[in-house]
Design a protein around this motif. Structure first.
Motif, PDB file in Angstrom:
ATOM      1  N   SER A 128      11.152  26.328 -19.484  1.00  0.00           N
ATOM      2  CA  SER A 128       9.832  25.919 -18.993  1.00  0.00           C
ATOM      3  C   SER A 128       9.967  24.892 -17.876  1.00  0.00           C
ATOM      4  CB  SER A 128       8.979  25.372 -20.144  1.00  0.00           C
ATOM      5  OG  SER A 128       9.569  24.226 -20.722  1.00  0.00           O
ATOM      6  N   LEU A 129      10.992  24.071 -17.926  1.00  0.00           N
ATOM      7  CA  LEU A 129      11.232  23.121 -16.833  1.00  0.00           C
ATOM      8  C   LEU A 129      11.429  23.861 -15.513  1.00  0.00           C
ATOM      9  CD1 LEU A 129      13.528  19.988 -16.871  1.00  0.00           C
ATOM     10  CD2 LEU A 129      13.677  21.614 -15.000  1.00  0.00           C
ATOM     11  N   LEU A 130      12.306  24.867 -15.518  1.00  0.00           N
ATOM     12  CA  LEU A 130      12.561  25.613 -14.291  1.00  0.00           C
ATOM     13  C   LEU A 130      11.296  26.334 -13.827  1.00  0.00           C
ATOM     14  CD1 LEU A 130      16.072  27.194 -15.026  1.00  0.00           C
ATOM     15  CD2 LEU A 130      15.555  25.102 -13.758  1.00  0.00           C
ATOM     16  N   ASP A 131      10.580  26.951 -14.752  1.00  0.00           N
ATOM     17  CA  ASP A 131       9.381  27.713 -14.396  1.00  0.00           C
ATOM     18  C   ASP A 131       8.299  26.820 -13.794  1.00  0.00           C
ATOM     19  OD1 ASP A 131      10.540  30.035 -15.303  1.00  0.00           O
ATOM     20  OD2 ASP A 131       9.553  29.994 -17.266  1.00  0.00           O
ATOM     21  N   GLU A 132       8.061  25.683 -14.430  1.00  0.00           N
ATOM     22  CA  GLU A 132       6.962  24.824 -13.986  1.00  0.00           C
ATOM     23  C   GLU A 132       7.313  24.031 -12.730  1.00  0.00           C
ATOM     24  OE1 GLU A 132       3.904  24.957 -15.213  1.00  0.00           O
ATOM     25  OE2 GLU A 132       4.681  26.554 -16.498  1.00  0.00           O
ATOM     26  N   GLU A 133       8.559  23.584 -12.624  1.00  0.00           N
ATOM     27  CA  GLU A 133       8.944  22.823 -11.432  1.00  0.00           C
ATOM     28  C   GLU A 133       8.902  23.684 -10.176  1.00  0.00           C
ATOM     29  OE1 GLU A 133       9.889  19.408 -10.930  1.00  0.00           O
ATOM     30  OE2 GLU A 133       8.778  19.319 -12.823  1.00  0.00           O
TER      31      GLU A 133
END
Length: 375
Positions: free
Chosen positions: A60-65
């Protein structure tokens, strides 16, 4: 910087955050610090991060950033998880357009690092590996003395990394750091050699400027119930004909972090110890021994050593400063400036080739086992 791992109770994550912030060039803007939601939240709160930049998972970090504007989102991902997640997170981060700075080893197998290297080669991103001891100024001074011919043709290399913290069954006592390091699914096929033997290996190759070509290794496990090696020793030879001995152990009771290297050529030798990092002993054939000391303004040191110094002579610099040097070099590379003197994917490939050769040698009846060619 974004960080994956390093939540409350973890050791190395806090070290990375302190080192990355030392020069004021890197800002921690988000993280996925722990799979435990409360731990993750507490860590994020303690670091002063906004709630919407604390992510439940690295995915989710990669997706949202990625959705954020270029001037807001993280530029690189620092990976400080157990070993088994290093390569999957790094590969996904590179594919998502982020630079990567990872703890070592780079992966759990040479095949996995090769795949990561292919992904990196197909991107325009950067990859750094936390071989922290290569950030010490006097290691660069030692490398310069060797490469300048001050020692003559190299003959002998002795490198050792001894610790004592696993002399007892720390995992059974609830130590999480010892726990995952003893599990092949998380640590990989080696314990001690992957954890600290790779540091000794990398130091030997970096200072000597020579590649270790083959090894004759023996591994041991001294604590009952431990599934991976906690001790090992080997003979080795470099491609240029120097011979050496590498020792790595985590069951040397009473030792702290006794990493050291001695290297000898036709004309003299060098000696450096991590627990006394500001001093480099230089021995010349037929002359008195001299001790070179670190310190800003020491004009007799090489330019690469001086560039990594921060304090006047007599003011100790240590592990945090060495890691900070790697982060400063990495930040400079992202910005397109500096000399970019940080370990990268080649160090990851060499380290994994070393681990696999050591394990193969231990199980073989042959005297010598060659390291795989990484190209």
């Amino acid at each position: 910087m974004a960080m994956v791992g390093g939540g409350e109770g973890a050791f190395i994550g806090q070290v990375h955050r302190q080192a990355a912030g030392l020069d004021g060039q890197i800002e921690l803007v988000c993280g996925a610090f722990s799979r435990d939601r409360e731990n993750n939240r507490r860590t994020s709160d303690a670091l002063g991060l906004p709630a919407d930049r604390c992510y439940d998972s690295w995915q989710s970090l990669l997706d949202e950033e990625r959705k954020l504007s270029a001037d807001e989102r993280a530029e690189f991902i620092a990976i400080v998880t157990p070993n088994h997640l290093h390569a999957p997170i790094a590969e996904a981060a590179l594919q998502a357009g982020f630079h990567v700075f990872s703890e070592k080893p780079a992966a759990l197998s040479l095949e996995e690092v090769r795949r990561l290297a292919q992904t990196l080669a197909g991107s325009d991103r950067l990859y750094g590996l936390a071989h922290t001891y290569l950030g010490y100024p006097m290691i660069w001074q030692a490398r310069e003395l060797v490469s300048s011919g001050a020692l003559g043709r190299l003959r002998k290399i002795f490198v050792e990394y001894s610790q004592g913290w696993l002399s007892e069954d720390q995992a059974a006592q609830g130590n999480k750091q010892a726990g995952w390091r003893g599990e092949p699914q998380q640590a990989g096929p080696s314990g001690c050699m992957a954890d600290i033997g790779t540091h000794a290996f990398g130091l030997a190759e970096f200072v000597s400027g020579q590649r270790i070509q083959r090894v004759c290794a023996s591994l041991g496990t001294h604590v009952d119930g431990r599934r991976l090696d906690d001790d090992g020793a080997m003979l080795f030879e470099t491609a240029e004909g120097a011979t050496g001995v590498l020792l790595a152990s985590q069951v040397c009771a009473g030792e702290e972090n006794a990493l050291s290297i001695r290297i000898y050529g036709e004309k003299g030798g060098l000696e450096w110890r991590q627990e006394e990092p500001n001093s480099l002993i230089h021995r010349s054939l037929g002359e008195p021994m001299r001790v070179l000391r670190a310190g800003a303004g020491q004009t007799w040191l090489c330019s690469e050593a001086r560039r990594r110094l921060r304090l006047p002579a007599g003011h100790p610099e240590g592990y945090l400063e060495a890691m900070a040097n790697l982060y400063r070099e990495f930040a400079g590379a992202i910005r397109g400036s500096g000399n970019h003197g940080y370990p990268g994917i080649e160090a990851g490939l060499r380290g994994m080739a070393f681990i696999e050769a050591v394990i193969a040698s231990h199980h073989s009846d042959s005297k010598w086992t060659p390291l795989a060619d990484i190209g």
